[in-house]
Design a protein around this motif. Structure first.
Motif, PDB file in Angstrom:
ATOM      1  N   LEU A  96      99.780  44.950  15.438  1.00 23.81           N
ATOM      2  CA  LEU A  96     101.058  44.655  14.345  1.00 23.81           C
ATOM      3  C   LEU A  96     100.598  46.348  14.119  1.00 23.81           C
ATOM      4  N   THR A  97     101.812  47.365  14.201  1.00 24.31           N
ATOM      5  CA  THR A  97     101.273  48.894  14.011  1.00 24.31           C
ATOM      6  C   THR A  97     102.629  49.382  13.255  1.00 24.31           C
ATOM      7  N   LYS A  98     103.078  50.746  12.830  1.00 20.96           N
ATOM      8  CA  LYS A  98     104.130  51.258  12.220  1.00 20.96           C
ATOM      9  C   LYS A  98     104.386  52.630  12.806  1.00 20.96           C
TER      10      LYS A  98
ATOM     11  N   ARG B  82     107.971  49.445  12.879  1.00 18.02           N
ATOM     12  CA  ARG B  82     107.055  48.113  13.390  1.00 18.02           C
ATOM     13  C   ARG B  82     107.189  48.195  14.356  1.00 18.02           C
TER      14      ARG B  82
END
Length: 175
Positions: free
Chosen positions: A67-69, A73
């Motif tokens: 998961l990243t932003k 997200r």
């Protein structure tokens, strides 16, 4: 005569080196994306492997789902697939974006005009434009299982598919 044979051997060696050298050149996924008119930051820094076949099908393997932003997200499955062409990544699988508390699968990523500074994410029902500058550098991606909301959405889809099938089984017989 000796000078021409030395020139021939030297020329042959140079030609051989120039022919074999590209076989040992290992392009990174980030270099591949930029050579195709897309920003390097579309995939995380840590990529296990990737493959681009002769038909343009790109498969990127990560060490784990993560998961990243960017602006929102974004969730990466451990395998991301899509058709890569210049400025486009179509038919994506394995990539979802959070939008108003819903996780939507990203279907296409398009850079029509790099001079516009915009990149388009197509999630099927809507298109969202972002600044290309958000995707210049590959992001750090934190290993994580599917976000609970995404798991719930997929679970609800499975229930609706199976309930539809069971209703058909209970339908009327044709005489």
């Amino acid at each position: 005569m000796a000078i021409s044979s030395i020139n021939f051997i030297l020329g042959f060696r140079i030609l051989l080196i120039l022919t074999i050298l590209p076989l040992f050149h290992s392009e990174s996924i980030h270099e591949l994306l930029t050579s195709k008119g897309l920003p390097a930051g579309l995939v995380p820094k840590d990529v296990k492997s990737f493959n681009l076949d002769e038909n343009g099908l790109l498969q990127v393997n990560l060490f784990a789902p993560c998961l990243t932003k960017f602006e929102n997200r974004v969730f990466f499955e451990s395998v991301i697939k899509g058709n890569l062409s210049y400025g486009k990544l179509n038919g994506l699988e394995g990539l979802s974006q959070e939008e108003l508390f819903l996780w939507l699968p990203i279907k296409d990523i398009i850079v029509d005009d790099p001079s516009s500074g915009l990149i388009l994410f197509d999630v099927g029902v809507v298109h969202k434009q972002f600044s290309l500058s958000l995707f210049e550098d590959p992001p750090e991606c934190k290993p994580e299982d599917k976000p609970p909301q995404l798991q719930q959405q997929q679970h609800q889809k499975i229930i609706s598919y199976t309930s539809g099938v069971s209703r058909k089984k209970k339908g009327f017989d044709v005489v």
